[in-house]
Design an enzyme around this catalytic site. Structure first.
Site, PDB file in Angstrom:
ATOM      1  N   LYS A 316       0.849  -1.192   0.000  1.00  0.00           N
ATOM      2  CA  LYS A 316       0.000   0.000   0.000  1.00  0.00           C
ATOM      3  C   LYS A 316       0.881   1.236   0.000  1.00  0.00           C
ATOM      4  O   LYS A 316       1.916   1.278   0.667  1.00  0.00           O
ATOM      5  CB  LYS A 316      -0.912   0.030   1.236  1.00  0.00           C
ATOM      6  CG  LYS A 316      -1.721   1.326   1.368  1.00  0.00           C
ATOM      7  CD  LYS A 316      -2.538   1.383   2.654  1.00  0.00           C
ATOM      8  CE  LYS A 316      -3.257   2.721   2.754  1.00  0.00           C
ATOM      9  NZ  LYS A 316      -4.079   2.823   3.986  1.00  0.00           N
ATOM     10  N   GLU A 368      -9.080  11.774  12.322  1.00  0.00           N
ATOM     11  CA  GLU A 368      -8.164  10.691  12.683  1.00  0.00           C
ATOM     12  C   GLU A 368      -7.273  11.024  13.876  1.00  0.00           C
ATOM     13  O   GLU A 368      -6.501  11.983  13.842  1.00  0.00           O
ATOM     14  CB  GLU A 368      -7.292  10.319  11.482  1.00  0.00           C
ATOM     15  CG  GLU A 368      -6.455   9.081  11.720  1.00  0.00           C
ATOM     16  CD  GLU A 368      -5.834   8.552  10.438  1.00  0.00           C
ATOM     17  OE1 GLU A 368      -4.950   7.678  10.527  1.00  0.00           O
ATOM     18  OE2 GLU A 368      -6.224   9.004   9.343  1.00  0.00           O
ATOM     19  N   GLU A 412      -6.992  -2.569   2.642  1.00  0.00           N
ATOM     20  CA  GLU A 412      -6.388  -1.299   3.051  1.00  0.00           C
ATOM     21  C   GLU A 412      -6.538  -1.090   4.554  1.00  0.00           C
ATOM     22  O   GLU A 412      -5.597  -0.699   5.255  1.00  0.00           O
ATOM     23  CB  GLU A 412      -7.034  -0.149   2.276  1.00  0.00           C
ATOM     24  CG  GLU A 412      -6.442   1.222   2.597  1.00  0.00           C
ATOM     25  CD  GLU A 412      -7.119   2.342   1.827  1.00  0.00           C
ATOM     26  OE1 GLU A 412      -6.876   3.506   2.176  1.00  0.00           O
ATOM     27  OE2 GLU A 412      -7.908   2.047   0.895  1.00  0.00           O
TER      28      GLU A 412
END
Length: 571
Positions: A316, A368, A412
């Site tokens: 990723k 986040e 992911e």
């Protein structure tokens, strides 16, 4: 013509071009590293005074919070603080170093961002931080009488903090190190929990720095000189003075600097305007994406080729985009922030602003969390996968089910969650993951989400948590080193503090968010808006571009930044 002129002006602000063959932000050998070297503190300036090599060895001698009697208005709070500072000047402390906070409870709730907006013309550093209501007890521990002792009894939630001027700030061009962290910590104590250092750290401190980010350095933290704390039902105005003879800032200079800042702000003390219903009437003169959609697709395809190679460990990589908007009217950073709060996910996102003197303002609205530490307890979060909210309850549920069942998004998300878990296990005991995978819904988007908790072995492990967690796979990729090298070789703009840690250090607790959904705003030059998306096997370049558009829409939609029809026809 107008669009052309504005575009030319924006050239001062944007130093990278679209062509990926231009010079890169860094070479492949340059990587972000946090250095754990002891007793080599940052070259710290206190109001412009240089630091000394021995500054980080010992805590300052005096750390104290003094509470004054409550008052009904901010103007009276300023008068009370002014008198207390004068008295403090008459009776100076005997210690050669220290930090003292004076605070006055105000018997009305004042919005911290409104108060900060009144300071737009003050040429001093500024900061703002608003925690999430769902982020544990991070922004709590304020006594209703304003004692700030951290007592849970009768606690009143601290909603947000706005600060002007710096009693002490911390900035260096070298990567943030253990000794830099120690230099900040020496001014903090759990006996004065509201003395905090607010700031941020670059995404990649080893990459080349663009001109728009130079004043931030590799990291920038400040303990505000004057601060407005917005509480539930009331407020608190505070001033902080810090001095240290070993840093060439004796008491006399420090208290004079505080008085000078107070004089700049006195005339504004009673002028607080509610900005909630104010929307800037403007339109976008020009918008430029770096990279363009064409070069974005090339970069994504390069990433997919790298991921597919049999000899590659890369699974990723997070690629980002910088979108430069020039508006017809100048928009203050606090106005951008207010618009984010009007339509914001107040309970689910952090809002922040960091602005060194004579610098652009780095603002954001990020969902986040990087980590929260309270004593030895640490929590972190995994966030990945993005979908728009549905137009109806049924549509929203269908989008949620699609996200939960998507193999690409599950991959992911799993990469992010397992990476954070392993890093916490390296410095914590008893790491738990609960919930393991759920949907986190925000106003415009929804994500896959998990929460992780653990317990540090000692307080000094806080630096190791910060160093190991940043950058997470959610903003960099996996494995981290391979992803970072790919970003350095393929991104053609400077991320600066975008996707870096943004938050605060305190005595008994600290909290950092990840600086995504963010923008760099400079007076007269519009804004650079940043967004990124994770590229894994199965990613579609066009769909990932649409995700970038969705992520910056919180800025463009809330401000109603629309190009007029005649401009659209001309282009």
């Amino acid at each position: 013509m107008a669009a052309s002129a504005a575009g030319a002006a924006s050239g001062q602000f944007l130093t990278r071009l679209i062509d990926p063959n231009q010079s890169k932000c860094s070479s492949s050998s340059q990587t972000l590293r946090f250095f754990r070297r002891r007793y080599q503190p940052c070259i710290m300036s206190m109001n412009g005074c240089k630091g000394s090599d021995q500054a980080g060895l010992f805590p300052v001698e005096t750390i104290e919070t003094r509470s004054l009697s409550p008052v009904p208005s901010p103007a009276l709070a300023m008068d009370s603080l002014k008198a207390a500072i004068y008295q403090l000047k008459l009776e100076p402390p005997a210690s050669a170093s220290g930090i003292i906070r004076l605070q006055v409870p105000i018997q009305q709730q004042i919005d911290a961002i409104d108060w900060l907006h009144t300071q737009n013309n003050v040429l001093l550093s500024r900061c703002f931080f608003s925690g999430r209501s769902d982020s544990s007890d991070v922004f709590h521990s304020v006594d209703r009488n304003g004692n700030g002792n951290g007592s849970p009894k009768g606690a009143n939630s601290l909603l947000s903090v706005a600060g002007v001027g710096s009693a002490v700030f911390f900035r260096r061009m070298d990567p943030f190190s253990y000794s830099d962290w120690k230099s900040i910590r020496r001014f903090l104590s759990d006996t004065s929990p509201l003395i905090r250092a607010y700031g941020g750290i670059r995404f990649d401190a080893r990459s080349n720095m663009s001109s728009e980010w130079e004043r931030f350095g590799s990291f920038y933290f400040m303990v505000p000189q004057v601060e407005l704390d917005e509480l539930e039902g009331n407020s608190m105005l505070a001033t902080t003075v810090a001095w240290d003879e070993s840093l060439s800032l004796p008491w006399e200079m420090a208290i004079d600097a505080l008085q000078a800042t107070m004089r700049q702000m006195m005339q504004l003390s009673s002028f607080v305007v509610n900005m909630r219903n104010e929307r800037p009437k403007t339109f976008v003169v020009s918008k430029t994406d770096v990279p363009s959609k064409k070069y974005w697709e090339l970069a994504v395809n390069r990433a997919l080729q790298q991921i597919d190679r049999s000899n590659s460990e890369l699974t990723k990589v997070v690629l980002a985009r910088s979108s430069r908007v020039v508006t017809a009217n100048d928009i203050a950073p606090t106005t951008w922030l207010t618009c984010l709060q009007v339509g914001k996910d107040k309970d689910n996102a952090y809002q922040f602003c960091l602005q060194p003197p004579n610098a652009p303002a780095f603002i954001g609205n990020t969902p986040e969390q990087l980590f929260h530490r309270k004593c030895l307890c640490v929590s972190s979060e995994a966030l990945a996968g993005t979908r728009a909210r549905g137009g109806s309850t049924a549509q929203d549920l269908q989008v949620e089910l699609d996200l939960l069942s998507s193999p690409k998004d599950h991959l992911e998300f799993t990469i992010v969650r397992e990476s954070i878990r392993k890093k916490l296990e390296a410095v914590c005991s008893g790491v738990t993951v609960e919930p393991k995978k759920v949907i986190k819904k925000l106003r415009r988007v929804q994500h896959l989400y998990a929460q992780l908790t653990g317990r540090l072995k000692c307080e000094d492990d806080e630096f190791d948590i910060l160093a190991s967690l940043h950058p997470t796979p959610a903003v960099c990729g996996s494995p981290r080193e391979e992803a970072r090298v790919f970003i350095a070789e393929n991104e053609v703009f400077d991320r600066g503090m975008y996707a870096g840690p943004v938050g605060w250090f305190g005595g008994g607790e600290s909290e950092f968010a990840v600086g995504i959904r963010s923008a760099l705003v400079e007076k007269g030059l519009g804004a650079l808006m940043y967004a990124g998306t994770g590229i894994v096997k199965g990613s579609n370049p066009s769909l990932e571009w649409d995700e970038l558009e969705l992520k910056i829409s919180q800025f463009t939609k809330l401000l109603k930044l629309e190009v007029p029809q005649r401009e659209t026809l001309m282009t």
